[in-house]
Design an enzyme around this catalytic site. Sequence first.
Site, PDB file in Angstrom:
ATOM      1  N   HIS A  36       0.852  -1.203   0.000  1.00  0.00           N
ATOM      2  CA  HIS A  36       0.000   0.000   0.000  1.00  0.00           C
ATOM      3  C   HIS A  36       0.883   1.246   0.000  1.00  0.00           C
ATOM      4  O   HIS A  36       1.758   1.396   0.860  1.00  0.00           O
ATOM      5  CB  HIS A  36      -0.890  -0.031   1.255  1.00  0.00           C
ATOM      6  N   MET A  40       0.457  11.717  -0.494  1.00  0.00           N
ATOM      7  CA  MET A  40      -0.145  12.872   0.185  1.00  0.00           C
ATOM      8  C   MET A  40       0.442  14.166  -0.375  1.00  0.00           C
ATOM      9  O   MET A  40       1.657  14.263  -0.550  1.00  0.00           O
ATOM     10  CB  MET A  40       0.145  12.801   1.679  1.00  0.00           C
ATOM     11  N   GLY A 146      -3.701  11.186   6.530  1.00  0.00           N
ATOM     12  CA  GLY A 146      -2.560  12.097   6.609  1.00  0.00           C
ATOM     13  C   GLY A 146      -1.406  11.551   7.413  1.00  0.00           C
ATOM     14  O   GLY A 146      -0.260  11.930   7.180  1.00  0.00           O
ATOM     15  N   PHE A 147      -1.713  10.627   8.335  1.00  0.00           N
ATOM     16  CA  PHE A 147      -0.621  10.153   9.189  1.00  0.00           C
ATOM     17  C   PHE A 147      -0.818   8.683   9.556  1.00  0.00           C
ATOM     18  O   PHE A 147      -1.958   8.225   9.694  1.00  0.00           O
ATOM     19  CB  PHE A 147      -0.537  10.980  10.483  1.00  0.00           C
ATOM     20  N   GLY A 148       0.291   7.970   9.735  1.00  0.00           N
ATOM     21  CA  GLY A 148       0.213   6.615  10.270  1.00  0.00           C
ATOM     22  C   GLY A 148       0.220   6.684  11.788  1.00  0.00           C
ATOM     23  O   GLY A 148       0.347   7.760  12.369  1.00  0.00           O
ATOM     24  N   GLY A 149       0.055   5.537  12.432  1.00  0.00           N
ATOM     25  CA  GLY A 149       0.188   5.462  13.886  1.00  0.00           C
ATOM     26  C   GLY A 149      -0.995   5.991  14.682  1.00  0.00           C
ATOM     27  O   GLY A 149      -0.892   6.203  15.891  1.00  0.00           O
ATOM     28  N   ASP A 179      -8.291   0.976   6.224  1.00  0.00           N
ATOM     29  CA  ASP A 179      -7.007   1.649   6.178  1.00  0.00           C
ATOM     30  C   ASP A 179      -6.840   2.602   7.375  1.00  0.00           C
ATOM     31  O   ASP A 179      -7.410   3.672   7.412  1.00  0.00           O
ATOM     32  CB  ASP A 179      -6.939   2.450   4.866  1.00  0.00           C
ATOM     33  N   GLY A 180      -6.029   2.129   8.363  1.00  0.00           N
ATOM     34  CA  GLY A 180      -5.701   3.033   9.459  1.00  0.00           C
ATOM     35  C   GLY A 180      -5.999   2.408  10.820  1.00  0.00           C
ATOM     36  O   GLY A 180      -7.149   2.067  11.086  1.00  0.00           O
ATOM     37  N   GLY A 181      -4.947   2.287  11.623  1.00  0.00           N
ATOM     38  CA  GLY A 181      -5.134   1.794  12.994  1.00  0.00           C
ATOM     39  C   GLY A 181      -5.428   0.314  13.087  1.00  0.00           C
ATOM     40  O   GLY A 181      -5.992  -0.159  14.078  1.00  0.00           O
ATOM     41  N   GLY A 201       0.301  -0.176   8.666  1.00  0.00           N
ATOM     42  CA  GLY A 201       1.573   0.546   8.535  1.00  0.00           C
ATOM     43  C   GLY A 201       2.411   0.343   9.783  1.00  0.00           C
ATOM     44  O   GLY A 201       3.324  -0.488   9.824  1.00  0.00           O
ATOM     45  N   SER A 202       2.044   1.077  10.841  1.00  0.00           N
ATOM     46  CA  SER A 202       2.880   1.022  12.048  1.00  0.00           C
ATOM     47  C   SER A 202       2.885  -0.374  12.673  1.00  0.00           C
ATOM     48  O   SER A 202       3.918  -0.813  13.180  1.00  0.00           O
ATOM     49  CB  SER A 202       2.436   2.063  13.071  1.00  0.00           C
TER      50      SER A 202
HETATM   51  C1  DX5 Z   1      -3.211   7.350   6.468  1.00  0.00           C
HETATM   52  C2  DX5 Z   1      -2.889   6.294   5.425  1.00  0.00           C
HETATM   53  C3  DX5 Z   1      -2.784   4.912   6.031  1.00  0.00           C
HETATM   54  C4  DX5 Z   1      -1.680   4.790   7.090  1.00  0.00           C
HETATM   55  C5  DX5 Z   1      -1.820   3.479   7.828  1.00  0.00           C
HETATM   56  O1  DX5 Z   1      -3.586   8.536   5.828  1.00  0.00           O
HETATM   57  O2  DX5 Z   1      -3.872   6.242   4.429  1.00  0.00           O
HETATM   58  O3  DX5 Z   1      -2.521   3.977   4.976  1.00  0.00           O
HETATM   59  O4  DX5 Z   1      -0.430   4.855   6.470  1.00  0.00           O
HETATM   60  O5  DX5 Z   1      -0.906   3.490   8.888  1.00  0.00           O
HETATM   61  P1  DX5 Z   1      -1.284   2.809  10.289  1.00  0.00           P
HETATM   62  O6  DX5 Z   1      -1.534   1.350   9.979  1.00  0.00           O
HETATM   63  O7  DX5 Z   1      -0.063   3.033  11.138  1.00  0.00           O
HETATM   64  O8  DX5 Z   1      -2.512   3.492  10.799  1.00  0.00           O
HETATM   65 ZN    ZN Z   2      -3.608   4.583   2.913  1.00  0.00          ZN
END
Ligand code: DX5
Ligand code: ZN
Length: 229
Positions: A36, A40, A146-149, A179-181, A201-202
Amino acid sequence: MNYTIPAIAPSILAADFTKLGEEIKACLEGDAEWIHCDIMDGHFVPNISYGPDLVAAARKSAPDAFMDVHLMIENPDIYIESFADAGADLISVHYEACPHLHRNLQNIRGFGCMTGVAINPATAVGVIEPILGDVDLVLVMSVNPGFGGQSFIESSIGKIEKLKRLKDEHGFNYLIEVDGGVGLKNIRSIVRAGADILVAGSSVFRADDISARVRELRKEAQLGHKDFA
Ligand code: DX5
Ligand code: ZN
């Protein structure tokens, strides 16, 4: 493009970019079949990540992976071709960034990629019902983009369940991506709600052993899938 469902899609936004190739390979060793890529632009979301060149580099490290490109950008039409050329298999655009979404999806298909539409946490599933018959994937943002984690937004479960119901009722073929968390603690319930593709991601890249973590996530996801049977 064959892959097993449910699939883990490691989000390389969380990778160590000084050893991106190595970390992508570790994901593949953990039987990840998707990668993935989060794009951004600092306008649609309050962060700037990377562009087509990094997607092309990731493609070099993972020639057989399913390259899932998530555009969190304004005016995505301008960039579809460059991400297709970089090796995208699927390109998702945000409903909230596309007043002419139907045309954007046609444009993505025109460059030979599968199509995805992403909806933010505050966007209801109902607004994309008119195009559910046209897309290959619906991306449910379970964090604010916008952000991971970040932590998983629990109301996403209801949206996943609704998308699953609509899919079953109308015989639609779209994949449901979350997608996310996503992590070991919640992936089984997310799959049980109807998710097919789990972006992580994280949870993946902060683990001591990336391959082992991908395998653990896959195992938990498969348990969630069995809960259906
Ligand atoms: C956030 C991204 C996600 C993010 C997922 O805007 O679209 O893909 O990278 O990261 P985690 O799994 O750490 O929430
Ligand atoms: Zn994403």
